[in-house]
Enzyme design. Sequence first.
Site, PDB file in Angstrom:
ATOM      1  N   ASP A 101      -2.978   5.168   5.593  1.00 47.23           N
ATOM      2  CA  ASP A 101      -2.874   3.743   5.909  1.00 47.23           C
ATOM      3  C   ASP A 101      -4.237   3.156   6.259  1.00 47.23           C
ATOM      4  OD1 ASP A 101      -2.225   1.232   6.756  1.00 47.23           O
ATOM      5  OD2 ASP A 101      -1.031   1.858   8.484  1.00 47.23           O
TER       6      ASP A 101
ATOM      7  N   ASP B  51      -5.065  -3.237   2.933  1.00 48.99           N
ATOM      8  CA  ASP B  51      -4.072  -2.522   3.745  1.00 48.99           C
ATOM      9  C   ASP B  51      -3.099  -1.735   2.869  1.00 48.99           C
ATOM     10  OD1 ASP B  51      -2.321  -1.621   5.619  1.00 48.99           O
ATOM     11  OD2 ASP B  51      -1.655  -3.581   6.317  1.00 48.99           O
TER      12      ASP B  51
END
Length: 377
Positions: free
Chosen positions: A230, A14
């Site tokens: 992201d 992440d």
Amino acid sequence: PVGTPPQNVSMVIDTGSELSWLRCNRSSPGTNPTQNPNKFDPTRSSSYSPIPCSSATCRTRTRDFLIPASCDSDNLCHATLSYADASSSEGNLASEIFHIGSSNISGLVFGCMGFVSGSDPEEDNKTTGLLGMNRGSLSFISQMGFPKFSYCISGSSDLSGVLLLGDANFSWLGPLNYTPLIQISTPLPYFDRVAYTVQLTGIKVDGKLLPIPESVLRPDHTGAGQTMVDSGTQFTFLLGPVYTALRDEFLNRTSGILPVYEDPDFVFQGAMDLCYRIRPALTGIFRRLPTVTLVFEGAEMAVYDEPLLYRVPHLAVGNDSVYCFTFGNSDLLGIEAYVIGHHHQQNMWIEFDLERSRIGLARIQCDVSSQRLGIGS
Ligand SMILES: *[C@@H]1O[C@H](CO)[C@@H](O)[C@H](O)[C@H]1NC(C)=O
Ligand SMILES: *[C@@H]1O[C@H](CO)[C@@H](O)[C@H](O)[C@H]1NC(C)=O
Ligand SMILES: *[C@@H]1O[C@H](CO)[C@@H](O)[C@H](O)[C@H]1NC(C)=O
Ligand SMILES: *[C@@H]1O[C@H](CO)[C@@H](O)[C@H](O)[C@H]1NC(C)=O
Ligand SMILES: *[C@@H]1O[C@H](CO)[C@@H](O)[C@H](O)[C@H]1NC(C)=O
Ligand SMILES: *[C@@H]1O[C@H](CO)[C@@H](O)[C@H](O)[C@H]1NC(C)=O
Ligand SMILES: *[C@@H]1O[C@H](CO)[C@@H](O)[C@H](O)[C@H]1NC(C)=O
């Protein structure tokens, strides 16, 4: 592998968050533990070390922490994490040995979470936790001190994806196109300073630049309007006016190709309201869709073919499936940013160069890159 003796874990990479965490399950004393591949058992690891709340690490402030970390009844550091998709997790900060490649890295700080509430329990169940990769001080990449990392996210679950920590010789890849990371030194309420922020300068549909004023693509005086890369978000989200311009153009150019799914009450995942009905025999249709290109300073990201649409699970209209356009409206999610999710990062080599503060992009099939790096088959 994590701990002593090592337990295998799988983690979501992440780039949008800081603290890494593992779903922890303490086996009760006296039982004969067998490893649950989706849980880490700290009681079975001699190198597991919980962080006391008196430690300076416990006072680190990160954007992932819903509230500052606190002291639990055992005087250990207790943290509650929350994410933009409303998922959250709760547990103790601890340090452990992570076995990466041939090295054993000790003292890595992570969250050992007893409570995890995800947005998709079925999907969450497939992994043990999350690898925080943003630029905050507690992130995995900051703790490791790597000057760069790269990945290739494969389009299918064929395990040909690659995460490369550090550098390697990828002359076979050809030159990457680089776009600078945007930094703002003053804290602004909506600006995430530890995110990987790039400057979006425009959006093209089949080569035609949409008439979007550049000012709406730049962060404003509150910090709203940054563009983040992201990997922890699935799809791509654009602020309202930009989303509407793209949606209108895409709709116009697909009008002769695909019938729209006309249900005014249907919005996929709360933010995606352009959906189509596709007959089973029509799946070759993807190649006729217009290409959407995100244009950055110095680099571009083209989205074409299948990644443009995503099949809504468990929804059918007669014999037709419903597919939605994979760009959504940030305003409907209540987020003040442009977010480039992992779905549109598929089959690209993406290098996060922290040392030179830039992101490099190149189109490649992930199975080719893993072969060239001599991993996988
Ligand atoms: C971890 O995974 C590796 C590679 O798949 C395997 O060889 C090893 O036995 C596993 N270890 C444990 C403790 O499950
Ligand atoms: C925790 O692990 C044990 C085995 O070590 C297993 O029996 C138990 O169901 C697990 N608990 C949870 C909540 O997964
Ligand atoms: C790393 O840890 C593994 C598992 O505990 C051990 O077998 C190995 O010898 C260690 N390697 C080094 C270089 O310390
Ligand atoms: C998650 O995995 C556990 C153990 O494999 C299983 O018992 C449980 O039903 C799964 N939950 C979901 C929501 O898939
Ligand atoms: C990288 O590999 C190529 C061949 O694949 C070789 O020609 C080149 O010298 C290598 N570069 C470095 C810096 O090792
Ligand atoms: C698409 O846009 C063009 C140019 O604005 C317009 O002439 C045409 O009518 C539109 N087509 C549809 C189906 O909306
Ligand atoms: C759905 O498919 C079945 C089997 O191919 C066919 O008999 C039926 O007519 C189709 N229904 C519609 C509404 O197209």
